[in-house]
Design a protein around this motif. Structure first.
Motif, mmCIF file in Angstrom:
data_model
loop_
_atom_site.group_PDB
_atom_site.id
_atom_site.type_symbol
_atom_site.label_atom_id
_atom_site.label_comp_id
_atom_site.label_asym_id
_atom_site.label_seq_id
_atom_site.Cartn_x
_atom_site.Cartn_y
_atom_site.Cartn_z
ATOM 1 N N LEU A 53 -2.747 1.029 -12.017
ATOM 2 C CA LEU A 53 -2.108 -0.178 -11.526
ATOM 3 C C LEU A 53 -1.508 -0.986 -12.680
ATOM 4 N N GLN A 54 -2.132 -0.906 -13.844
ATOM 5 C CA GLN A 54 -1.587 -1.597 -15.017
ATOM 6 C C GLN A 54 -0.154 -1.137 -15.309
ATOM 7 N N LEU B 290 0.862 -1.192 0.000
ATOM 8 C CA LEU B 290 0.000 0.000 0.000
ATOM 9 C C LEU B 290 0.886 1.225 0.000
ATOM 10 N N LYS B 291 0.517 2.214 -0.828
ATOM 11 C CA LYS B 291 1.138 3.524 -0.718
ATOM 12 C C LYS B 291 0.045 4.577 -0.669
ATOM 13 N N SER B 292 0.300 5.617 0.109
ATOM 14 C CA SER B 292 -0.754 6.588 0.417
ATOM 15 C C SER B 292 -0.855 7.702 -0.604
ATOM 16 N N ARG C 21 -4.464 9.238 -5.005
ATOM 17 C CA ARG C 21 -5.246 8.198 -4.354
ATOM 18 C C ARG C 21 -4.336 7.199 -3.639
ATOM 19 N N VAL C 22 -4.929 6.463 -2.712
ATOM 20 C CA VAL C 22 -4.260 5.321 -2.107
ATOM 21 C C VAL C 22 -4.250 4.189 -3.131
ATOM 22 N N MET C 23 -3.104 3.526 -3.290
ATOM 23 C CA MET C 23 -3.042 2.332 -4.142
ATOM 24 C C MET C 23 -2.584 1.163 -3.282
ATOM 25 N N ASN D 260 -7.039 -4.747 -7.144
ATOM 26 C CA ASN D 260 -6.965 -3.338 -6.767
ATOM 27 C C ASN D 260 -7.786 -3.154 -5.493
ATOM 28 N N LYS D 261 -7.106 -3.082 -4.361
ATOM 29 C CA LYS D 261 -7.777 -2.974 -3.072
ATOM 30 C C LYS D 261 -8.165 -1.518 -2.836
#
Length: 307
Positions: A226-227, A160-162, A184-186, A253-254
């Motif tokens: 994310l891709q 996770l990154k914020s 966004r958070v990923m 993708n959470k």
């Protein structure tokens, strides 16, 4: 989909088969010195060959019992050793193909669960461990008369990154309600697998290096999707490790959604989120070299054959 209404009348045939012993839980503890070492694995063995008679007529004369496969997995943990799961899997696969005459191919799938030493009075304890909550290491070994293939990997790596992630400029239709965002958070629970071109590998150092590269790319790539991050991870692995032919990645993708605190008169500046566990986008990618050797049966699974 075939929409014909004509009844089918072709011959009914057995068109594929394999069998084995799934999920043998093997723990090997090395006790050669006062400081013990532990290796904890879940190993599945799968045999391939001409076993059609077992399915068609019940003739078991060519069938090595799955219980025998289980006993071999435990015996080899002592006889051959269980330091690197890739080496252990190669020993099992070679044995089944080379020593058991009806067997023409073997598939070994292994998961390794990590433990870390307990710390007592500021020092690591020699024979007590605490189960790590990080990723599960994986390996798949396929061996037959045409070659040997090794796939390393990991799963359940939670990242996770914020910030440093965007998602905008996407296709929209009348049902699109998602708002574009530049911050966004990923987060994801990553599955990664990589195919080796050789079995002459320092398995432990390569695994550590690949995991480090995965984490680095996830953290440092300013992601527009994310891709894009998955491709950069695969590309970095191939650049760093010439012995890797291809990388396959799967990443749910959470989603983390800003929680609506405005209705309480509270400002929420990308600080409080609802972590949604489902549904989720599932993003997958394969990154390969243009001159990668043929994959053969390396991706033909056992445990996930029908998935």
């Amino acid at each position: 989909m075939n929409t014909t209404t004509a009844p089918l009348s072709g011959t009914i045939e057995l068109t594929g088969h394999q069998y084995g012993k799934a999920e043998n839980r093997v723990v090997r503890i090395y006790r050669d010195t006062p400081r013990h070492e532990i290796h904890d694995v879940n190993v599945s063995t799968c045999l391939r060959g001409d076993f059609a008679d077992a399915y068609l007529t019940g003739d078991q004369s060519k069938v090595l019992p799955t219980d025998t496969q289980k006993q071999t997995a435990y015996a080899y943990a002592k006889e051959k050793g269980l330091i690197s799961i890739e080496s252990y899997g190669l020993e099992l696969a070679s044995h089944f193909v080379d020593d058991i005459e009806p067997v023409t191919g073997a598939r070994i799938e292994i998961e390794e669960y990590a433990w870390e030493r307990a710390v007592v009075d500021g020092a690591e304890h020699d024979h007590t461990w605490i189960r790590k909550g990080q990723e599960v290491r994986t390996a798949s070994i396929t061996h037959d008369d045409t070659g040997t293939w090794v796939i390393g990997g990991l799963k359940d790596l939670v990242l996770l990154k914020s910030t440093g992630s965007e998602f905008s400029g996407f296709l929209q239709d009348p049902y699109t309600v998602l708002e574009p965002t530049q911050d966004r958070v990923m987060a994801t629970t990553l599955v990664a697998q990589w195919r080796f071109t050789t079995t002459d590998v320092d398995w432990e150092s390569v695994y550590v290096g690949i995991k480090a590269q995965i984490v680095k790319q996830f953290a440092t790539v300013h992601s527009l999707a994310l891709q894009q991050t998955l491709f950069q991870i695969g590309k970095a692995i191939l650049e760093d490790f010439p012995i890797i032919a291809e990388v396959r990645l799967s990443a749910p993708n959470k989603h983390h959604f800003d929680y609506a605190l405005g209705r309480f008169g509270i400002e929420n500046d990308n600080e409080v989120f609802h972590a949604a566990d489902r549904p989720y986008g599932l993003i997958q990618a394969a990154v390969s070299r243009s001159d990668a050797p043929d994959a053969g049966p390396s991706w033909t699974t056992y445990a996930g054959w029908l998935s």
